[in-house]
Design an enzyme around this catalytic site. Structure first.
Site, PDB file in Angstrom:
ATOM      1  N   GLU A  54      50.866   2.223 -68.597  1.00 61.02           N
ATOM      2  CA  GLU A  54      51.011   0.761 -68.557  1.00 61.02           C
ATOM      3  C   GLU A  54      52.289   0.322 -67.851  1.00 61.02           C
ATOM      4  OE1 GLU A  54      53.695   1.792 -71.844  1.00 61.02           O
ATOM      5  OE2 GLU A  54      51.743   2.545 -71.176  1.00 61.02           O
ATOM      6  N   CYS A 104      51.296   7.714 -75.742  1.00 62.90           N
ATOM      7  CA  CYS A 104      52.560   8.286 -76.230  1.00 62.90           C
ATOM      8  C   CYS A 104      52.477   8.535 -77.741  1.00 62.90           C
ATOM      9  CB  CYS A 104      53.735   7.400 -75.833  1.00 62.90           C
ATOM     10  SG  CYS A 104      55.338   8.258 -75.936  1.00 62.90           S
ATOM     11  N   HIS A 121      53.281   6.976 -70.071  1.00 56.55           N
ATOM     12  CA  HIS A 121      53.104   5.527 -70.215  1.00 56.55           C
ATOM     13  C   HIS A 121      52.514   4.926 -68.934  1.00 56.55           C
ATOM     14  CE1 HIS A 121      55.014   4.437 -74.085  1.00 56.55           C
ATOM     15  NE2 HIS A 121      55.665   5.571 -73.910  1.00 56.55           N
TER      16      HIS A 121
END
Length: 233
Positions: free
Chosen positions: A211, A108, A209
């Protein structure tokens, strides 16, 4: 020996002092990939070399907007909160990592900082793009996807997802002009750049994102697995 992955930190002002913090999802994704996370707070330019000497790979995480002075622009009305000391630190960190050819993954904001570190520019808000864009600050759970991205062949992401993937989205800035040596490897249907990689250095950037999705989506976790596995392979 497990690979040591340096992870940058966000910071915020609390009780008149700046504190460093990190979303635990980044740490868990690296641990699941078999790496050892090492948190990297902001240090002086001289001490960056010492930080880099301790790690095998680098991950630059999300956070606030990038100060436009660092890509030769004045602030526009829709610019969000910025952090100039963090910007300068992460730009220097990425540049020194590139000189040492330390594998680096930007997520990001981390991708956007990487682009600026190589001389690129950003749209300070998606409303400033020449094309009409859809909502990129999703109103959905972080672990859920919100839009489709298209992936180019022979890229870091193609080996995981093939030609397309569904990604989440939490940003209002985006890459405008690519930095030197960087190329687009994924884009959304409104032509916003969703992933980049360097032409010959081990450096990759992702606008979404993974994660936040990796706990329930094995392919998103595979991004981190591949990143860690390929370090000094």
């Amino acid at each position: 020996m497990k690979k040591r992955i340096g992870i940058t930190c966000s910071e915020e002002l609390k009780n008149d002092k700046y504190i460093f913090f990190i979303n635990q999802d980044y740490v868990e994704a690296i641990k699941k990939a078999g790496g050892v996370p090492i948190l990297l707070p902001i240090v002086s330019s001289q001490d960056i070399e010492e930080q880099l000497a301790m790690i095998d790979g680098l991950m630059v995480i999300g956070g606030c907007d990038v100060n436009p002075l660092l890509y030769n622009q004045n602030p526009l009305p829709l610019l969000g909160e910025t952090d100039y000391p963090r910007d300068r630190y992460e730009i220097s960190l990425i540049q020194k990592a590139s000189q040492k050819k330390i594998p680096t993954l930007g997520i990001c904001r981390g991708m956007q900082v990487m682009n600026v570190a190589f001389g690129g520019t950003l749209f300070q808000d998606l409303s400033y793009t020449p094309q009409k864009t859809f909502l990129h600050m999703q109103k959905e759970r972080r672990e859920c996807a919100s839009h489709l991205i298209h992936i180019r062949e022979e890229s870091f992401l193609y080996s995981i997802f093939k030609e397309k993937a569904y990604a989440n989205s939490f940003h209002h800035q985006a890459i405008d002009q690519l930095g030197e040596g960087l190329q687009t490897i994924a884009f959304s249907e409104d032509q916003v750049i969703e992933a980049i990689e360097h032409e010959f250095l081990p450096m990759w950037g992702i606008q979404f994102h993974p994660e936040s999705m990796s706990a329930s989506d094995q392919k998103m976790q595979e991004i981190f697995n591949k990143f860690v596995k390929n370090i000094n392979a």
